[in-house]
Scaffold this motif. Structure first.
Motif, PDB file in Angstrom:
ATOM      1  N   ASP A  94       0.818  -1.209   0.000  1.00 12.48           N
ATOM      2  CA  ASP A  94       0.000   0.000   0.000  1.00 12.48           C
ATOM      3  C   ASP A  94       0.849   1.256   0.000  1.00 12.48           C
ATOM      4  O   ASP A  94       0.753   2.099   0.896  1.00 12.48           O
ATOM      5  N   MET A  95       1.714   1.382  -1.022  1.00  7.20           N
ATOM      6  CA  MET A  95       2.570   2.553  -1.119  1.00  7.20           C
ATOM      7  C   MET A  95       2.640   3.039  -2.559  1.00  7.20           C
ATOM      8  O   MET A  95       2.702   2.230  -3.493  1.00  7.20           O
ATOM      9  N   GLY A  96       2.629   4.344  -2.730  1.00  4.83           N
ATOM     10  CA  GLY A  96       2.807   4.934  -4.044  1.00  4.83           C
ATOM     11  C   GLY A  96       3.358   6.344  -3.904  1.00  4.83           C
ATOM     12  O   GLY A  96       3.158   7.004  -2.884  1.00  4.83           O
ATOM     13  N   PHE A 150       1.139   8.231  -1.249  1.00  2.00           N
ATOM     14  CA  PHE A 150      -0.148   7.537  -1.261  1.00  2.00           C
ATOM     15  C   PHE A 150      -0.053   6.240  -0.469  1.00  2.00           C
ATOM     16  O   PHE A 150       0.999   5.588  -0.426  1.00  2.00           O
ATOM     17  N   ASN A 151      -1.187   5.834   0.132  1.00  2.00           N
ATOM     18  CA  ASN A 151      -1.275   4.520   0.767  1.00  2.00           C
ATOM     19  C   ASN A 151      -2.560   3.834   0.315  1.00  2.00           C
ATOM     20  O   ASN A 151      -3.147   4.227  -0.703  1.00  2.00           O
ATOM     21  N   ASP A 208      10.368   3.977   3.963  1.00  5.65           N
ATOM     22  CA  ASP A 208       9.963   2.896   3.058  1.00  5.65           C
ATOM     23  C   ASP A 208       9.641   3.428   1.664  1.00  5.65           C
ATOM     24  O   ASP A 208       9.693   2.679   0.678  1.00  5.65           O
ATOM     25  N   TYR A 209       9.300   4.712   1.574  1.00  6.50           N
ATOM     26  CA  TYR A 209       8.955   5.312   0.289  1.00  6.50           C
ATOM     27  C   TYR A 209      10.178   5.723  -0.526  1.00  6.50           C
ATOM     28  O   TYR A 209      10.052   6.062  -1.706  1.00  6.50           O
TER      29      TYR A 209
END
Length: 371
Positions: A269-271, A329-330, A344-345
């Motif tokens: 769930d990362m962007g 984004f998540n 983490d991003y």
């Protein structure tokens, strides 16, 4: 056309395929397994397509409410339009595969949707745009074959080993009743599992002539869009542009382009995304111009200063909320701009530095045509 209309179209096309599969006028030259590829799209992480805007920037939005949240959330909506179009075409391909087409065929049938006769043909060794494909599938509205568009509803060219091809779809010629307002809207998906662009698989979504909403109700509606999606392992890169002829922000200037680059991780769930807002008639391909000179914060700051030269800093800061690049984004969509929620991003922030949107003028003038 928003995502809800695209989902309606998907349901219509699946019904069409059921009708075809039950037709008793199929003429095939060979038997065996289906020659139609079931995979014809690249999935985009939900973090980049999940928008609380429900398919567009909120209607009735005033300048007092406009900030970076709306721009980034709008981006998710526009990416979703491209993804939904690809999903429709892939669903059609899967439905046709289920019919078991294994060679050259001709099908004539009366559509249950609009009551009109449709013709479906599959031929071999077809050339399109200077490339020869093993197969071509074409669906036409029979009574419209004398029109300028040949009555074409869908045209697909593909090879199987490895899978690559082009699919073009015109909703109006599929269903003249439910898609009567689709007009000349036309979609094209270029899909390839040939590793020629540094990805395991990639697709290019091109959409032209989407009907625009009443600008008084939705000034941010899209007419043209082009988007690249590439996937390697679980990493997905997205870049492209959407054209908004009626869009305006804090001045009377109208006609803007969402120029964007984004990366996400499939299954996580990362962007991360970076967005520029150049004029939609800008003839430019340089990344620094598109995403830095026309960064959200820069465009907003310039327009706010021009409109309210004496505005206090506290109010300016409200307008500039979350306009910093990049946007994060998540699973729920847009989180914040500028400051990363966590380290983490960081790999995704690095990836988008190598991505470049298309030329805004090319997207404004985008056309999609059948063979």
């Amino acid at each position: 056309m928003n995502t809800s209309k695209l989902n309606t179209l998907l349901a219509v096309l699946l019904l069409l395929l059921v009708t075809v599969s039950c037709d008793d006028e199929i003429e095939s030259t060979s038997g065996g397994e289906s020659i139609v590829p079931e995979k014809f799209a690249v999935d985009i992480p939900e973090s980049l397509t999940n928008s609380p805007a429900g398919g567009r920037i909120r209607s009735g939005l005033s300048a007092d409410e406009l900030n970076g949240n709306e721009i980034y959330e709008g981006l998710s909506s526009y990416i979703k339009i491209g993804e939904a179009s690809a999903e429709i075409i892939e669903a059609i391909m899967q439905g046709i595969s289920d019919i078991g087409i294994s060679g050259v065929i001709f099908i004539a049938y009366e559509s249950d949707e609009d009551g009109r006769v449709k013709n479906l043909t599959v031929t071999e060794n077809s050339t399109f745009e200077d490339k020869t494909y093993a197969y071509e599938l074409t669906v036409t509205d029979a009574d419209s074959e004398g029109n300028d568009d040949g009555g074409k509803a869908m045209q697909v060219f593909w090879n199987l080993e490895p899978i690559e091809g082009i699919a073009i779809l015109k909703p109006f010629n599929i269903d003249r009743l439910k898609d009567a307002d689709a007009g000349d809207a036309i979609y094209r998906i270029d899909y390839s599992e040939v590793e020629t662009m540094g990805y395991d698989a990639h697709m290019i979504v091109s959409i032209a002539n989407l009907p625009l909403a009443n600008p008084l109700e939705d000034p941010y509606s899209v007419d043209n869009l082009k988007m690249f999606v590439g996937k390697t392992g679980d990493l997905v890169d997205v870049y492209g542009n959407s054209n908004h002829p009626n869009a305006s922000f804090f001045t009377t200037d109208s006609g803007f382009n969402w120029a964007f680059v984004a990366s996400g991780i499939d299954g996580e769930d990362m962007g991360v995304a970076e967005v520029g807002l150049p004029p939609n008639d800008l003839d430019e391909t340089d990344r620094a111009v598109l995403l830095e000179d026309y960064a959200i914060q820069t465009v907003f700051s310039d327009q706010i200063s021009a409109t309210w030269p004496n505005l206090g800093q506290n109010l300016i800061d409200q307008y500039l909320l979350n306009t910093e690049a990049p946007g994060f984004f998540n699973e729920d969509g847009f989180v914040q701009g500028g400051t990363s929620p966590s380290s983490d991003y960081d790999p995704l922030v690095e990836r988008i530095q190598d991505l470049v949107p298309y030329n805004p003028l090319d997207i404004k003038n985008l056309t999609v045509e059948f063979k």
